[in-house]
Design a protein around this motif. Sequence first.
Motif: not given
Lengths: 129, 129
Positions: B102-104, B113
């Motif tokens: 869930f992290r970019r 994100v």
Amino acid sequence: MTTTLPNFKSPDGLITAVVQDAATGKVLMLAHMNREAWDETVATRRACYFSRSRNRLWRKGEESGHVQQVREIFIDCDGDAVLLKVDQTGAACHEGFESCFFRREAGGAWEVVGERVIDPRGVYKDKKD
Amino acid sequence: MTTTLPNFKSPDGLITAVVQDAATGKVLMLAHMNREAWDETVATRRACYFSRSRNRLWRKGEESGHVQQVREIFIDCDGDAVLLKVDQTGAACHEGFESCFFRREAGGAWEVVGERVIDPRGVYKDKKD
């Protein structure tokens, strides 16, 4: 990168990279990275892994030309796996298939369902690239 | 299964499982399987992993109810990684996000994100499920 992620705290100091085609969402392959491979991938936006079998950096496509242009990078909740969304030139798999996951389980057997997009003969001097 | 694949020849006897949403193609998580977890997953079509942190079988959703119904299984060229296409109930991530990724990466930092679809408070007594 300046953050503490990814964490390279596993016994072998490697993280796992899942590689997905940025356009189609197809999962192409799985590979590993040490810190050096990670730093190079982020800096160059070209996928660079750590080959456990050859015990050295593996710049994907270095022999075959089948490079991966990195579009986006995600990290998982534990910080020890990353997801690369890439534009793949040629084939991800050293056997010439678009994806390394070219066989599907079917009632106790495996059937080849993937598309062979490259004839691997002549492309590789080494086992894989 | 009666075939020699997957191969469980790694030092820890585990294979890696990439889990992808069958409908959307989103990569949800990464997990590991020993032979017992693999056999159970194939037989029941419910994802069962091996938790390295808890050193035991981990029937995904056993605590949270966030089970994974397995639609298709693929295996990679080396035979030590599988790709599960699943229908995910609830959230794949123990932090309540649809996906663990869930992290970019964004210029040396990580931005969230992903979509948090579940409030993880109250769902888990244990660290993860």
